[in-house]
Design a protein around this motif. Structure first.
Motif, short mmCIF file in Angstrom:
data_model
loop_
_atom_site.label_atom_id
_atom_site.label_comp_id
_atom_site.label_asym_id
_atom_site.label_seq_id
_atom_site.Cartn_x
_atom_site.Cartn_y
_atom_site.Cartn_z
N GLU A 11 37.52 49.42 56.57
CA GLU A 11 38.72 48.85 57.19
C GLU A 11 39.57 49.91 57.87
N LEU A 12 39.51 51.15 57.37
CA LEU A 12 40.23 52.24 58.02
C LEU A 12 39.60 52.59 59.35
N THR A 18 46.04 50.87 58.21
CA THR A 18 46.55 52.19 58.57
C THR A 18 46.40 53.14 57.38
N ASP A 19 45.90 54.32 57.66
CA ASP A 19 45.63 55.29 56.59
C ASP A 19 46.92 56.05 56.23
N THR A 20 47.77 55.40 55.46
CA THR A 20 49.00 56.05 55.00
C THR A 20 48.74 57.02 53.85
N THR A 41 37.76 60.54 57.28
CA THR A 41 37.57 59.16 56.85
C THR A 41 36.09 58.81 56.96
N VAL A 42 35.56 58.22 55.91
CA VAL A 42 34.14 57.86 55.89
C VAL A 42 34.00 56.38 55.55
N PRO A 43 32.90 55.76 55.94
CA PRO A 43 32.68 54.34 55.63
C PRO A 43 32.30 54.14 54.17
N ASP A 44 32.25 52.88 53.78
CA ASP A 44 31.84 52.52 52.42
C ASP A 44 30.33 52.63 52.29
N ILE A 64 40.21 65.76 47.42
CA ILE A 64 40.84 64.52 46.96
C ILE A 64 40.22 63.36 47.73
N VAL A 65 39.66 62.40 47.00
CA VAL A 65 39.02 61.25 47.61
C VAL A 65 39.82 60.00 47.24
N THR A 66 40.15 59.16 48.22
CA THR A 66 40.88 57.93 47.92
C THR A 66 40.14 56.73 48.49
N GLY A 67 40.22 55.62 47.75
CA GLY A 67 39.67 54.36 48.23
C GLY A 67 38.31 54.04 47.64
N GLY A 68 38.01 52.76 47.59
CA GLY A 68 36.69 52.31 47.17
C GLY A 68 36.46 52.36 45.68
#
Length: 231
Positions: A11-12, A18-20, A41-44, A64-68
């Motif tokens: 989605e990013l 938006t990648d806040t 930014t990388v895909p899922d 630092i990794v965020t998301g998923g």
């Protein structure tokens, strides 16, 4: 200390979200004197996450990794991080126990919620459910901003660097007209200089020494037409 920030999510990349998170993390790290060398930014996709994390952990002090995070089909960040570290995902007893104290029985949790890379330290989620993890300089945080910020605050003391000082001079001249004076500024003072044009030109001066920054800013103000914002 230098770091890389990796945000995960289709989605990013599609522009739907938006990648806040990256912006907020960069601000927090800069305040602590930590240098952010990469924001990616990388895909899922497990392979993409593993490749980038593996590359960055070899180059930087921390990643630092965020998301998923979570147990749904597209929450594959822990799989990617485990692959990068050459380990497997395992049910983490400490994460299970902590969630039980928060009122979640193991039966209430979707299968896979507390699976973390083997040997990882769980990072408890004070705002949500899915735990994060820390292992070998890699920190995995949720993508939901409130959850990510709360979790980062529990580990922020692990990110330490040399704070820098910054001064801003706003010049009412074209950027091209300032080039000679900006070059002289760098010759006269051991400072980093960035110029950002808009209606005016914001010149940002940085150094670890506050006195050097103050003197450099004063030198420049005396040589340009300014509308200083006082910072």
């Amino acid at each position: 200390m230098n770091t890389a920030v990796v945000t995960v999510g289709d989605e990013l990349l599609a522009g739907r979200t938006t990648d806040t998170n990256a912006t907020w993390l960069c601000e927090q790290l800069a305040t602590r004197g930590v240098t952010v060398e990469r924001v990616t930014t990388v895909p899922d996709r497990v392979g993409d996450i593993a490749r980038v994390v593996n590359e960055y952990r070899a180059e930087y002090d921390a990643v630092i990794v965020t998301g998923g995070l979570g147990p749904t089909h597209d929450d594959v960040t822990m799989d990617g991080v485990a692959a990068a570290l050459g380990t497997d995902l395992t049910e983490h007893e400490d994460a299970d126990a902590w969630l039980e104290k928060q009122g979640y029985s193991h039966a209430d949790l979707t299968e896979g919620t507390t699976e973390l890379p083997a040997g990882a330290r769980p990072l408890h989620n004070e705002v949500g459910v899915a735990p994060g993890a820390a292992l070998e300089g890699v920190y995995v945080l949720p993508g939901v901003p409130d959850e990510m910020r709360a979790m980062f605050e529990t580990i922020e003391s692990e990110f330490v660097g040399t704070p820098t000082h910054r001064a801003v001079v706003v010049a009412d001249e074209p950027e091209s007209a300032l080039l000679d004076r900006l070059e002289r500024l760098r010759e006269e003072f051991d400072v980093s200089v960035g110029s950002y044009p808009g209606e005016s030109v914001r010149v940002e001066i940085e150094n670890v020494n506050e006195t050097t920054v103050r003197e450099a800013a004063s030198w420049l103000r005396n040589r340009v037409e300014t509308t200083d914002d006082g910072r």
